[in-house]
Design an enzyme around this catalytic site. Sequence first.
Site, PDB file in Angstrom:
ATOM      1  N   CYS A  78      -6.457  38.030  15.277  1.00  0.00           N
ATOM      2  CA  CYS A  78      -7.729  37.988  14.557  1.00  0.00           C
ATOM      3  C   CYS A  78      -8.660  36.959  15.187  1.00  0.00           C
ATOM      4  CB  CYS A  78      -7.497  37.681  13.085  1.00  0.00           C
ATOM      5  SG  CYS A  78      -6.575  36.157  12.765  1.00  0.00           S
ATOM      6  N   THR A  85      -2.538  27.912  18.344  1.00  0.00           N
ATOM      7  CA  THR A  85      -3.140  29.239  18.375  1.00  0.00           C
ATOM      8  C   THR A  85      -3.048  29.774  19.799  1.00  0.00           C
ATOM      9  OG1 THR A  85      -5.161  30.533  18.078  1.00  0.00           O
ATOM     10  CG2 THR A  85      -5.448  28.246  18.736  1.00  0.00           C
ATOM     11  N   ARG A 111      -4.502  25.187   9.658  1.00  0.00           N
ATOM     12  CA  ARG A 111      -4.383  26.070   8.496  1.00  0.00           C
ATOM     13  C   ARG A 111      -4.821  25.293   7.253  1.00  0.00           C
ATOM     14  NH1 ARG A 111      -0.805  30.501   9.442  1.00  0.00           N
ATOM     15  NH2 ARG A 111      -1.135  31.086  11.625  1.00  0.00           N
ATOM     16  N   ASN A 122     -10.168  37.176   8.573  1.00  0.00           N
ATOM     17  CA  ASN A 122      -9.005  37.326   9.451  1.00  0.00           C
ATOM     18  C   ASN A 122      -8.089  38.463   9.021  1.00  0.00           C
ATOM     19  OD1 ASN A 122      -8.785  34.717   7.619  1.00  0.00           O
ATOM     20  ND2 ASN A 122      -6.747  35.649   7.648  1.00  0.00           N
TER      21      ASN A 122
END
Length: 481
Positions: A289, A347, A370, A453
């Site tokens: 995403c 990521t 997060r 996302n």
Amino acid sequence: MTVNDDSFTNWKNREEIAESMIPIIGKLHRERDVTVLLHSRSLVNKSVVSILKTHRFARQIAGEELSVTDTLPFLQALTTLDLGPSQIDLGMLAATYKADERGLSVEEFTAEAVAGATGANKIECRQGRDVVLYGFGRIGRLVARLLIEKAGSGNGLRLRAIVVRGGGADDLVKRASLLRRDSIHGQFQGTITVDEANSTIVANGNEIKVIYANDPSEIDYTAYGIKDAILIDNTGKWRDREGLSNHLRPGVDKVVLTAPGKGDVPNIVHGVNHDMIKPDEQILSCASCTTNAIVPPLKAMEDEYGVVRGHVETVHSFTNDQNLLDNYHKSERRGRSAPLNMVITETGAASAVAKALPDLKAKITGSSIRVPVPDVSIAILNLQLARETTREEVLDHLREVSLTSPLKRQIDFTSAPDAVSNDFIGSRHASIVDAGATKVEGDNAILYLWYDNEFGYSCQVIRVVQYVSGVEYPTYPAPAV
């Protein structure tokens, strides 16, 4: 009559016009496989108020509100044409007609602008393509909603089956319930019934077989009448070519992964590199995403200014991969409670850029945090450009890209001064440029990019599947290149 009465009368008039548009839009979709858009936003199956809100949203992008009185004549003109399967953008028709100085009537201009979809030029309706969902979690259920929504005349993508592991008593009823109601994305738009005797969920007339299996090798899809299907793997259990090849069973022709692919599996970001997919490629990935959120605006900036280097920091909503409360997890920080903490994590989006944009020589680094929200994330893209520019120039460029370029389905644009994450739940774009947060000084540009996302990414997955299946129909008027 007071000013308020004038405003209310105007509103009622626009409601009446929007109401008259609904059956025209529906008939074009059902009978001719024509999807009517407004600045890349589908008007199919939308309510009166939704149609009016979509018109009003054009004010944020183009600077002035678009009225249904402006677009209705173009919609009516479409009904007089011998249209084939296509996507037709009323917003673009109205904008290009306004800029045209030849004195053509709306009917003449519309016929010319969509000529590629009419008469001898039109694409004939293709036979529907079977789709199988392997896994039925967050992305799987949203992809299912989109496939059902886009069923149209039945000549496009057809969701034929879902593969899951057995879950015990009332498994089918529980899975249907999860499809019917979602705490973030709301109610399913339509009706869902369960046929337990035949292990089938019927959603808006679409019969979806639920197949129980622990491994791809257990399934012969032809036994369920499925052939040449595109299988969408939503589990992420297999991410390399060897593992994903296990899905190439009787009845399955191609496999699409909804996670970053490893090794030589192509990572596809629709709008950027989907046209590089080889016709005989059987296995591909839709990347992540975040990759889908940053690659389109990165391409837009590279094409206009050149990018020397960049860093992306994503502030990402928590996911099912994290623990609700502190507990064991193979990744140390992700084991800590997701709704109670900000969690620093890695990521792979930055490294995936090279696969989607191989011509980009700039080094892109990335990291992620997060945070305790269930959906919608933001990517902060910090770029050193190859030339100096201004904030106004960058915003004008990105606004125009979101309106008229081939990336207009991937990049959205908002100038709302009070925008927050919840505002973008359900966005169908890969990312949304926040104009108010954008910072530019000399050769440094910092873009703030919102993205749903879950849903925005699922829309990108569907676009890739439509492309490889041959049912991604051209858009008219054609976007500027």
